[in-house]
Design a protein around this motif. Sequence first.
Motif, mmCIF file in Angstrom:
data_model
loop_
_atom_site.group_PDB
_atom_site.id
_atom_site.type_symbol
_atom_site.label_atom_id
_atom_site.label_comp_id
_atom_site.label_asym_id
_atom_site.label_seq_id
_atom_site.Cartn_x
_atom_site.Cartn_y
_atom_site.Cartn_z
ATOM 1 N N PHE A 1 0.804 -1.159 0.159
ATOM 2 C CA PHE A 1 -0.059 -0.033 -0.018
ATOM 3 C C PHE A 1 0.903 1.003 0.059
ATOM 4 C CE2 PHE A 1 -2.171 3.099 2.244
ATOM 5 C CZ PHE A 1 -3.299 3.474 1.633
ATOM 6 N N GLU A 2 1.935 1.272 0.808
ATOM 7 C CA GLU A 2 2.725 2.433 0.847
ATOM 8 C C GLU A 2 3.547 2.926 -0.485
ATOM 9 O OE1 GLU A 2 5.265 1.797 4.151
ATOM 10 O OE2 GLU A 2 3.814 2.089 5.567
ATOM 11 N N LYS A 3 3.924 1.537 -1.165
ATOM 12 C CA LYS A 3 4.502 1.568 -2.490
ATOM 13 C C LYS A 3 3.547 2.182 -3.361
ATOM 14 C CE LYS A 3 6.839 -1.273 -5.953
ATOM 15 N NZ LYS A 3 7.073 -2.562 -6.265
ATOM 16 N N VAL A 4 2.429 1.703 -3.400
ATOM 17 C CA VAL A 4 1.230 2.214 -4.387
ATOM 18 C C VAL A 4 1.116 3.784 -4.171
ATOM 19 C CG1 VAL A 4 -1.026 2.089 -4.914
ATOM 20 C CG2 VAL A 4 0.129 0.047 -4.859
ATOM 21 N N VAL A 5 1.111 4.081 -2.861
ATOM 22 C CA VAL A 5 0.610 5.457 -2.535
ATOM 23 C C VAL A 5 1.792 6.446 -2.979
ATOM 24 C CG1 VAL A 5 0.480 7.232 -0.679
ATOM 25 C CG2 VAL A 5 -0.975 5.139 -1.029
ATOM 26 N N ALA A 6 3.023 5.706 -2.761
ATOM 27 C CA ALA A 6 4.223 6.685 -2.921
ATOM 28 C C ALA A 6 4.283 6.873 -4.776
ATOM 29 C CB ALA A 6 5.508 6.158 -2.597
ATOM 30 N N GLU A 7 3.981 5.899 -5.309
ATOM 31 C CA GLU A 7 3.977 5.736 -6.936
ATOM 32 C C GLU A 7 2.685 7.000 -7.332
ATOM 33 O OE1 GLU A 7 3.312 1.589 -8.002
ATOM 34 O OE2 GLU A 7 5.598 1.249 -7.847
ATOM 35 N N GLY A 8 1.553 6.869 -6.730
ATOM 36 C CA GLY A 8 0.710 7.830 -7.137
ATOM 37 C C GLY A 8 1.052 9.190 -6.913
ATOM 38 N N LEU A 9 1.661 9.362 -5.525
ATOM 39 C CA LEU A 9 2.142 10.810 -5.447
ATOM 40 C C LEU A 9 3.030 11.254 -6.479
ATOM 41 C CD1 LEU A 9 2.196 10.678 -1.689
ATOM 42 C CD2 LEU A 9 0.960 11.789 -2.958
ATOM 43 N N GLN A 10 4.024 10.308 -7.038
ATOM 44 C CA GLN A 10 5.119 10.602 -7.828
ATOM 45 C C GLN A 10 4.250 11.004 -9.280
ATOM 46 O OE1 GLN A 10 8.323 11.170 -7.299
ATOM 47 N NE2 GLN A 10 8.080 12.031 -9.595
ATOM 48 N N GLN A 11 3.230 10.142 -9.558
ATOM 49 C CA GLN A 11 2.599 10.313 -10.930
ATOM 50 C C GLN A 11 1.943 11.926 -10.918
ATOM 51 O OE1 GLN A 11 -0.119 7.086 -11.410
ATOM 52 N NE2 GLN A 11 1.284 6.018 -12.383
ATOM 53 N N ILE A 12 1.147 12.090 -9.443
ATOM 54 C CA ILE A 12 0.753 13.479 -9.378
ATOM 55 C C ILE A 12 1.759 14.497 -9.564
ATOM 56 C CG2 ILE A 12 -0.442 14.726 -7.663
ATOM 57 C CD1 ILE A 12 -1.863 12.603 -6.714
ATOM 58 N N ARG A 13 2.821 14.354 -9.013
ATOM 59 C CA ARG A 13 3.902 15.292 -9.190
ATOM 60 C C ARG A 13 4.425 15.386 -10.562
ATOM 61 N NH1 ARG A 13 6.298 12.292 -4.712
ATOM 62 N NH2 ARG A 13 5.746 13.195 -2.881
ATOM 63 N N ASP A 14 4.457 14.292 -11.232
ATOM 64 C CA ASP A 14 4.992 14.449 -12.842
ATOM 65 C C ASP A 14 3.978 15.343 -13.520
ATOM 66 O OD1 ASP A 14 7.404 13.008 -11.751
ATOM 67 O OD2 ASP A 14 6.361 11.091 -12.749
ATOM 68 N N GLN A 15 2.519 14.908 -13.084
ATOM 69 C CA GLN A 15 1.686 15.251 -13.658
ATOM 70 C C GLN A 15 1.304 17.017 -13.521
ATOM 71 O OE1 GLN A 15 -2.092 13.342 -13.139
ATOM 72 N NE2 GLN A 15 -1.717 11.979 -14.598
ATOM 73 N N ARG A 16 1.694 17.326 -12.701
ATOM 74 C CA ARG A 16 1.784 18.745 -12.001
ATOM 75 C C ARG A 16 2.894 19.413 -12.536
ATOM 76 N NH1 ARG A 16 0.002 20.948 -6.614
ATOM 77 N NH2 ARG A 16 -1.924 20.261 -7.693
ATOM 78 N N GLU A 17 4.011 18.834 -12.806
ATOM 79 C CA GLU A 17 5.049 19.291 -13.373
ATOM 80 C C GLU A 17 4.843 19.639 -14.847
ATOM 81 O OE1 GLU A 17 8.818 17.097 -12.856
ATOM 82 O OE2 GLU A 17 8.548 17.436 -10.777
ATOM 83 N N VAL A 18 4.112 18.782 -15.642
ATOM 84 C CA VAL A 18 3.986 18.826 -16.952
ATOM 85 C C VAL A 18 2.963 19.938 -17.043
ATOM 86 C CG1 VAL A 18 2.633 17.800 -18.839
ATOM 87 C CG2 VAL A 18 4.224 16.750 -17.723
ATOM 88 N N TYR A 19 1.819 19.956 -16.168
ATOM 89 C CA TYR A 19 0.736 21.083 -16.240
ATOM 90 C C TYR A 19 1.580 22.273 -15.971
ATOM 91 C CZ TYR A 19 -2.998 23.790 -14.976
ATOM 92 O OH TYR A 19 -3.950 24.690 -14.922
ATOM 93 N N GLU A 20 2.303 22.605 -15.061
ATOM 94 C CA GLU A 20 2.976 23.936 -14.886
ATOM 95 C C GLU A 20 3.918 24.029 -15.938
ATOM 96 O OE1 GLU A 20 4.805 23.094 -10.948
ATOM 97 O OE2 GLU A 20 2.970 23.484 -9.982
ATOM 98 N N ASP A 21 4.651 23.207 -16.599
ATOM 99 C CA ASP A 21 5.325 23.543 -17.768
ATOM 100 C C ASP A 21 4.437 24.136 -18.919
ATOM 101 O OD1 ASP A 21 7.705 22.845 -16.577
ATOM 102 O OD2 ASP A 21 7.844 20.811 -17.512
#
Length: 193
Positions: free
Chosen positions: A39-59
């Motif tokens: 569960f912790e691994k899935v949450v960490a991966e999900g948060l990383q995907q959100i960060r990646d999407q936010r970076e793309v969005y902010e770009d």
Amino acid sequence: MSEVAPGTKDTPKVAKRYSRVRVTGETAQASFNEAARRFEKVVAEGLQQIRDQREVYEDNISEPAVSGRGGPMPISSALRTFMDQDGAIAFDRVASELQLSRAQLAEAAGLRREVLQKSALRESQRVQGRIREMLEIIGRVVPWAGGWIQAMAWYRAEPIPAFGGRTAESLVKGGDAASVRNYLDHIARGGFA
């Protein structure tokens, strides 16, 4: 010798049963610990995907602004791919990427079909601004939708509950592109639809 449960008679049958319960409890604890790690691994991966999407969005929104309908609009890196060397929208490039004809592209932006056929009309600030608004909205959705074609499908067909079930296309055609951009900003920041 196996361990015997406290307060029980020292019989092999009871000792065997207590041993199984203890092993089952240890197995359950190990299973729980493994599930917690997953569960912790899935949450960490999900948060990383959100960060990646936010970076793309902010770009896509944190670059210099140009004047469009309703005030300045940021030029996203995605929007730059559709611009020619003079900073004007290259309509053939847009139509090709979105797999639309010029007439369909004009219609999606709320323009007359003939507008994109005549170069004098294509270069007008009104036409350029309307297409920019449409592309900027679609460009914000691309990271979530998976591609330009999917984002265009969302733009044309997905009803937005916050706007009474109207689509982004109908809102842009009605001159309300700023509201769609604000809505997408709200969603990108984690707000509810």
